[in-house]
Design a protein around this motif. Structure first.
Motif, PDB file in Angstrom:
ATOM      1  N   SER A 142      -5.879   7.147   2.134  1.00  0.00           N
ATOM      2  CA  SER A 142      -4.921   7.627   1.134  1.00  0.00           C
ATOM      3  C   SER A 142      -5.125   9.120   0.930  1.00  0.00           C
ATOM      4  O   SER A 142      -6.140   9.696   1.328  1.00  0.00           O
TER       5      SER A 142
ATOM      6  N   GLY B  92      -0.373   6.022  -2.933  1.00  0.00           N
ATOM      7  CA  GLY B  92      -1.192   7.177  -2.581  1.00  0.00           C
ATOM      8  C   GLY B  92      -1.191   7.498  -1.104  1.00  0.00           C
ATOM      9  O   GLY B  92      -1.820   8.472  -0.677  1.00  0.00           O
TER      10      GLY B  92
ATOM     11  N   TRP C 121       3.080  11.624  -0.064  1.00  0.00           N
ATOM     12  CA  TRP C 121       3.255  12.651  -1.095  1.00  0.00           C
ATOM     13  C   TRP C 121       4.442  13.517  -0.697  1.00  0.00           C
ATOM     14  O   TRP C 121       4.666  13.790   0.491  1.00  0.00           O
TER      15      TRP C 121
ATOM     16  N   SER D 296       2.944  11.556  -5.711  1.00  0.00           N
ATOM     17  CA  SER D 296       2.517  10.575  -4.709  1.00  0.00           C
ATOM     18  C   SER D 296       3.397   9.341  -4.770  1.00  0.00           C
ATOM     19  O   SER D 296       4.044   9.054  -5.777  1.00  0.00           O
TER      20      SER D 296
END
Length: 389
Positions: free
Chosen positions: A63, A85, A88, A81
Motif C-alpha cells: 500500500s 490505500g 492515490w 487515497s
C-alpha cells in the motif's frame, strides 16, 4: 518363535517412529520474504497531460504510505487515497505549462518501504480564453433579471470546437423549464427557453471550460458560474400603427402611452427586444453611423432616461422635441420616443431583461446577433442548435 518375530517387528516400528520424530524436529520453518512493494505512475503521465487530468499513483504488493505532488514553487497539490490505500490521486486541477514532482512511498506486508520519484508536465496552450457571463452580475439589480433575459456566455476568443464546448455548459432552472443553446456568433452562445421565463424562476448558469480545447490551440482559462433570479414580468408593446406603447405587469395592462417609432427612412426593427442597458443620459450622435456634421440629417443630442433595446442604436427614451407627433406619427431615427414624464416612468420601472416588443414599424426583424435578437429565431430552429454550423 512366533512370539519372538512379533517382538522384533514391534521393536522395528518403535525405531522408525523415533527416527521420524528426530528428523521432524519441532515442526517450524522460516517463511519466504514478502515481495517488495512497487510504485506505479499512470502510463499516460509520461507525456504532457491536460491540467484537469488527475495524477494517479498505485502500489503493487503493498500500500501507499505517503504520496506528495508539488509544483515548481514547492506548493503541494491536494490528493486522496482510495482502494484501501493501494491507489492515490490528486483532487484539484493543475496549472497550464506546469512541471510537478511526484514522490511516492509504498510499503509491503513486511513493512519494507519502496520510494520513487516521478516528474509530470502539463500542456501549454497557444492561448486561453475566458467565458464571461452576460449580463455581468454587478449590472443586475437586487430584484433580478426580466423574463426575456437570455443566459449568455461570451468568450474572449473565437470558439472553433463549439459542439465540444457546449458539453461543458449547463443551465439549471427552478422550476424546471427546458431550454437550448444557440451561437449568435463565434464567441457568443445564448441559452433560452421556448417562452419567456416564469417570474420567480431561479437560474444557475455554469461553464466548466477550464482545460477544454476551444480549437486552434486555445483552451478555457477558468470555469465560471453565476446565479440569477427572475423578477416580475414587465412587457411593453410598441405598435407603429397606433403609435401607442402599452405596458403589462404580470400580464395585466397597467399603462398606455403615446409614442413615436422610427420614420420610414429609419424604421425601428420589429420584433421582441430586450433591455440590455440603462443610462440616465446618453449623447446621441448621428456621426456614429456616418451622418456627420454638415450633412443633411446630422444631430447630436443629450438624451435622458434611456433604455437600450438593441446595439443598433435603438432606445426607449425621453424625446421632448417630438411630443407633438407622439401618438400620431412615427418620426424618430429608430428609437421609441416618449414624453419626459412617460420616459421617466419607463426608466424607473424597467430593468435588464424586461421586454419591449415592436410591431407594425415597417422595419426588418431584429437580427439574432444584435444583442438579444434571440426571440426572432423560431423555437424549433433554436432548439435544434447550430454548434456544428
Amino acid at each position: 518363535m512366533r512370539r519372538s518375530a512379533r517382538a522384533f517387528a514391534a521393536a522395528g516400528l518403535v525405531s522408525v517412529a523415533l527416527l521420524a520424530a528426530a528428523c521432524g524436529g519441532n515442526g517450524s520453518s522460516t517463511p519466504d520474504p514478502a515481495p517488495a512493494a512497487t510504485v506505479i505512475l499512470d502510463g499516460a503521465m509520461t507525456k504532457p497531460i491536460n491540467p484537469t487530468t488527475p495524477i494517479s499513483v498505485r502500489a503493487g504488493f503493498g500500500s501507499l504510505a505517503k504520496v506528495t505532488v508539488t509544483n515548481k514553487k514547492g506548493k503541494q497539490v491536494k490528493g486522496e487515497s482510495s482502494a484501501g490505500g493501494a491507489e492515490w490521486h490528486t483532487t484539484q486541477d493543475l496549472g497550464y505549462g506546469g512541471t510537478y514532482t511526484v514522490t511516492a512511498d509504498a510499503v509491503n506486508t513486511d513493512g519494507k518501504h519502496t520510494k520513487k520519484t516521478f516528474t509530470v508536465t502539463t500542456i501549454t496552450p497557444d492561448d486561453t480564453a475566458y467565458a464571461n457571463v452576460v449580463p455581468a452580475p454587478e449590472m443586475v439589480d437586487d430584484d433580478g433579471v426580466g423574463v426575456g433575459q437570455p443566459m449568455v456566455f461570451q468568450f474572449t476568443k473565437p470558439v472553433k470546437n463549439r459542439a465540444e464546448v457546449e458539453k461543458h455548459l449547463s443551465v439549471t432552472t427552478t422550476p424546471s423549464q427546458p431550454g437550448a443553446w444557440y451561437w449568435t456568433d463565434d464567441q457568443s452562445v445564448h441559452y433560452r427557453a421556448k417562452n419567456f421565463w416564469k417570474p420567480g424562476t431561479k437560474i444557475h448558469i455554469e461553464a466548466d471550460v477550464y482545460g477544454v480545447d476551444l480549437g486552434d490551440g486555445v483552451y478555457g482559462a477558468e470555469d465560471n458560474a453565476v446565479d440569477y433570479h427572475v423578477r416580475d414580468s414587465w412587457i411593453a408593446k410598441a405598435d407603429g400603427s397606433t403609435e401607442q406603447l402599452t405596458v403589462f405587469h404580470n400580464g395585466q395592462l397597467v399603462r398606455t402611452m403615446p409614442m413615436s417609432l422610427g420614420e420610414p427612412s429609419t424604421p425601428s426593427h420589429r420584433g421582441i427586444h430586450v433591455v440590455s442597458e440603462r443610462a440616465a443620459s446618453v449623447v446621441m450622435d448621428s456621426c456614429s453611423y456616418g451622418v456627420c456634421q454638415g450633412s443633411p440629417g446630422y444631430y447630436r443630442e443629450t438624451v435622458f432616461d434611456n433604455l437600450r433595446i438593441s446595439n443598433d442604436g435603438e432606445f426607449v427614451h425621453a424625446a421632448p422635441w417630438s411630443v407633438g407627433q407622439q401618438g400620431s406619427a412615427n418620426v424618430s431615427h429608430g428609437c421609441v420616443n416618449l414624453s419626459p414624464a412617460d420616459a421617466q416612468w419607463m426608466y424607473d420601472t424597467f430593468r435588464l431583461g424586461d421586454v419591449v416588443e415592436i410591431t407594425n414599424s415597417g422595419g426588418d426583424e431584429l437580427p439574432v446577433w444584435d444583442t438579444y435578437g434571440d426571440w426572432a429565431v423560431p423555437w424549433k430552429v433554436w432548439k435544434a442548435g447550430n454548434a456544428d454550423a
